[in-house]
Motif scaffolding. Structure first.
Motif, PDB file in Angstrom:
ATOM      1  N   ASN A  11     -38.100  46.275 -70.731  1.00  0.00           N
ATOM      2  CA  ASN A  11     -36.798  46.165 -70.071  1.00  0.00           C
ATOM      3  C   ASN A  11     -36.889  45.300 -68.805  1.00  0.00           C
ATOM      4  N   LYS A  12     -37.680  44.230 -68.875  1.00  0.00           N
ATOM      5  CA  LYS A  12     -37.859  43.350 -67.721  1.00  0.00           C
ATOM      6  C   LYS A  12     -36.976  42.115 -67.887  1.00  0.00           C
ATOM      7  N   LEU A  13     -36.196  41.816 -66.847  1.00  0.00           N
ATOM      8  CA  LEU A  13     -35.302  40.659 -66.828  1.00  0.00           C
ATOM      9  C   LEU A  13     -35.910  39.619 -65.890  1.00  0.00           C
ATOM     10  N   THR A  14     -36.202  38.424 -66.414  1.00  0.00           N
ATOM     11  CA  THR A  14     -36.863  37.371 -65.652  1.00  0.00           C
ATOM     12  C   THR A  14     -35.973  36.133 -65.596  1.00  0.00           C
TER      13      THR A  14
ATOM     14  N   TYR B 205     -31.558  34.080 -68.125  1.00  0.00           N
ATOM     15  CA  TYR B 205     -32.647  35.035 -67.960  1.00  0.00           C
ATOM     16  C   TYR B 205     -33.329  35.274 -69.298  1.00  0.00           C
ATOM     17  N   GLU B 206     -34.537  35.830 -69.212  1.00  0.00           N
ATOM     18  CA  GLU B 206     -35.243  36.337 -70.379  1.00  0.00           C
ATOM     19  C   GLU B 206     -35.297  37.851 -70.250  1.00  0.00           C
ATOM     20  N   LEU B 207     -34.883  38.569 -71.293  1.00  0.00           N
ATOM     21  CA  LEU B 207     -34.987  40.025 -71.333  1.00  0.00           C
ATOM     22  C   LEU B 207     -36.095  40.396 -72.307  1.00  0.00           C
ATOM     23  N   ASN B 208     -37.127  41.074 -71.791  1.00  0.00           N
ATOM     24  CA  ASN B 208     -38.177  41.603 -72.640  1.00  0.00           C
ATOM     25  C   ASN B 208     -37.775  43.036 -72.987  1.00  0.00           C
ATOM     26  N   ILE B 209     -37.476  43.276 -74.248  1.00  0.00           N
ATOM     27  CA  ILE B 209     -36.966  44.593 -74.640  1.00  0.00           C
ATOM     28  C   ILE B 209     -38.071  45.645 -74.717  1.00  0.00           C
ATOM     29  N   LYS B 210     -39.333  45.242 -74.693  1.00  0.00           N
ATOM     30  CA  LYS B 210     -40.440  46.209 -74.700  1.00  0.00           C
ATOM     31  C   LYS B 210     -40.529  46.945 -73.370  1.00  0.00           C
TER      32      LYS B 210
ATOM     33  N   ILE C   8     -35.461  34.894 -78.570  1.00  0.00           N
ATOM     34  CA  ILE C   8     -36.617  34.017 -78.386  1.00  0.00           C
ATOM     35  C   ILE C   8     -37.644  34.352 -79.459  1.00  0.00           C
ATOM     36  N   ASP C   9     -37.932  35.636 -79.584  1.00  0.00           N
ATOM     37  CA  ASP C   9     -38.832  36.159 -80.613  1.00  0.00           C
ATOM     38  C   ASP C   9     -38.427  37.614 -80.858  1.00  0.00           C
ATOM     39  N   LYS C  10     -39.257  38.375 -81.557  1.00  0.00           N
ATOM     40  CA  LYS C  10     -38.839  39.738 -81.926  1.00  0.00           C
ATOM     41  C   LYS C  10     -38.736  40.699 -80.747  1.00  0.00           C
ATOM     42  N   ASN C  11     -39.281  40.337 -79.576  1.00  0.00           N
ATOM     43  CA  ASN C  11     -39.254  41.228 -78.416  1.00  0.00           C
ATOM     44  C   ASN C  11     -38.524  40.664 -77.202  1.00  0.00           C
ATOM     45  N   ARG C  12     -38.034  39.426 -77.295  1.00  0.00           N
ATOM     46  CA  ARG C  12     -37.418  38.805 -76.127  1.00  0.00           C
ATOM     47  C   ARG C  12     -36.118  38.100 -76.502  1.00  0.00           C
ATOM     48  N   LEU C  13     -35.176  38.191 -75.580  1.00  0.00           N
ATOM     49  CA  LEU C  13     -33.875  37.531 -75.733  1.00  0.00           C
ATOM     50  C   LEU C  13     -33.585  36.672 -74.507  1.00  0.00           C
ATOM     51  N   PHE C  14     -32.947  35.532 -74.732  1.00  0.00           N
ATOM     52  CA  PHE C  14     -32.318  34.825 -73.632  1.00  0.00           C
ATOM     53  C   PHE C  14     -30.987  35.517 -73.381  1.00  0.00           C
ATOM     54  N   VAL C  15     -30.617  35.705 -72.106  1.00  0.00           N
ATOM     55  CA  VAL C  15     -29.339  36.305 -71.745  1.00  0.00           C
ATOM     56  C   VAL C  15     -28.730  35.453 -70.640  1.00  0.00           C
ATOM     57  N   ILE C  16     -27.494  35.006 -70.841  1.00  0.00           N
ATOM     58  CA  ILE C  16     -26.755  34.334 -69.774  1.00  0.00           C
ATOM     59  C   ILE C  16     -25.889  35.390 -69.111  1.00  0.00           C
ATOM     60  N   ILE C  17     -26.038  35.522 -67.772  1.00  0.00           N
ATOM     61  CA  ILE C  17     -25.275  36.497 -67.004  1.00  0.00           C
ATOM     62  C   ILE C  17     -24.417  35.743 -65.996  1.00  0.00           C
TER      63      ILE C  17
END
Length: 175
Positions: A112-115, A105-110, A82-91
């Motif tokens: 480690n929050k999965l939304t 989901y959205e994973l915030n790598i800063k 999505i940007d430098k700190n967030r990824l879309f993840v299909i689980i």
């Protein structure tokens, strides 16, 4: 697909070599890259996989494995920055050739929050891909089975566009 784990365990490993992985995808600032390791070149093989994130400057590798996934029933299947700190993840399901996607989901790598991003899927629907656009939107493809018998069912693909999730500000701790 009701009890998908909603957190990753993240650990930094030195000298990690992704060996059975999908292609690397670079972050928007080109300082990091991510892949799914354990499901092959197109992330379509059966089995539980991990999300691998490599910092290209420091060469530190962080491995994200689904937490509370005791039976190894679920796995990351698709990622998109999505940007430098967030990824879309299909689980989705780790085993069974019938399902190709899962929930988005959205994973915030800063932190480690999965939304959850698209949580109102019916039992016969799954997200199979997502693409971030330059105009602060994203497109996703949803696979819809037209009956409850997935083996014999006709199905179709729906594509939709939504605004990108807003970046949530992390609350500062005051000590």
């Amino acid at each position: 697909m009701e009890n998908i784990p909603t957190q990753f365990d993240a650990k930094v490993e030195k000298n990690y070599e992704a060996s059975f992985h999908s292609g690397w995808k670079k972050s928007s600032d080109s300082l990091q890259q991510a892949t799914i390791d354990g499901r092959g070149e197109f992330a379509t093989e059966e089995g539980e996989a991990v999300l691998v994130l490599e910092n290209l400057k420091t060469k530190a590798t962080t491995i994200y494995q689904l937490k509370d996934n005791d039976l190894s029933q679920y796995t990351p299947k698709y990622i998109e920055w999505i940007d430098k700190n967030r990824l879309f993840v299909i689980i989705g399901y780790a085993y069974g050739s019938v399902t190709t996607g899962g929930k988005l989901y959205e994973l915030n790598i800063k932190d480690n929050k999965l939304t959850p991003i698209i949580g109102n899927l019916k039992e016969n629907e799954e997200i199979i891909s997502v693409k971030v656009n330059k105009n602060s939107t994203f497109n996703y493809k949803k696979h819809v089975y037209d009956s409850d018998n997935y083996e014999e069912s006709e199905s179709h693909i729906e594509e939709k566009r939504l605004p990108l999730p807003k970046l949530k500000k992390m609350k500062e701790a005051w000590f």
